[in-house]
Write an enzyme that holds these catalytic residues in place. Sequence first.
Site, PDB file in Angstrom:
ATOM      1  N   HIS A  33       0.822  -1.209   0.000  1.00  0.00           N
ATOM      2  CA  HIS A  33       0.000   0.000   0.000  1.00  0.00           C
ATOM      3  C   HIS A  33       0.858   1.261   0.000  1.00  0.00           C
ATOM      4  O   HIS A  33       2.074   1.212   0.199  1.00  0.00           O
ATOM      5  CB  HIS A  33      -0.947   0.004   1.213  1.00  0.00           C
ATOM      6  CG  HIS A  33      -0.250   0.061   2.543  1.00  0.00           C
ATOM      7  ND1 HIS A  33       0.226   1.230   3.093  1.00  0.00           N
ATOM      8  CD2 HIS A  33       0.040  -0.906   3.440  1.00  0.00           C
ATOM      9  CE1 HIS A  33       0.769   0.982   4.265  1.00  0.00           C
ATOM     10  NE2 HIS A  33       0.683  -0.317   4.495  1.00  0.00           N
ATOM     11  N   CYS A  52       3.171  -4.727   6.874  1.00  0.00           N
ATOM     12  CA  CYS A  52       2.827  -4.519   5.460  1.00  0.00           C
ATOM     13  C   CYS A  52       4.013  -3.951   4.678  1.00  0.00           C
ATOM     14  O   CYS A  52       4.986  -3.470   5.250  1.00  0.00           O
ATOM     15  CB  CYS A  52       1.634  -3.577   5.335  1.00  0.00           C
ATOM     16  SG  CYS A  52       0.075  -4.289   5.909  1.00  0.00           S
TER      17      CYS A  52
END
Length: 215
Positions: free
Chosen positions: A168, A184
């Site tokens: 992301h 992440c």
Amino acid sequence: MFRRLLLGAVLSASLSACQTAQQPAPVQAAATDDAAWYIGSMPDKPFDVPLVDRRLMDAKYAKQTVNYDGPEKPGSIVVDIDERMLYLIQPDKKAIRYGVGVGKQGFSWKGVASVGRKGVWPSWRPTKTMKGINPDLPEHREAGLDNPLGARALYLHQNGADTLFRIHGTNEPWSIGEQVSSGCVRMLNEDIVDLYERVPVGATVYVKRNGRYRV
């Protein structure tokens, strides 16, 4: 107005389910002045994408086409946690390489997944683990400049189930090249927009550490 919104977005970055677990030492003195990292914006909907001043970053983390002789097929993604690099494999032994930020020691995930879905300016919810670590996290945050998932997200699935790990965008540009998140893979917003347009749902994603992506 843009600078005020952008500053607010950066200060809210610690609310991400892939939040920074620890603030790293500033890469440049400008890291102490959040707005100094930005030089404008790129048109997008429903929000413009803030553009980072690349002069404040190590040039090796800039998007570039490189030679790649690994076994992965064109169209697949390879994330090398140790290198802090993401490779989008191309034909003819080439790859588009992007600098990324990754999870701190003990938080990074490795393995083989697929892009289960894609999100444009995604909303965010903390995982149970994140709430356990920090009960003060909000239950939900809508899309926007103050959402730490940034402008785009690729949701990683295994066997049809969400792994809760994403590739992301980020509003902490100084964290690219660092090992500071809660797991992440984060990219500059302009880079995740570029990757998003190139990668379809179903693409294979290999996340490796110490040269291996098999658990």
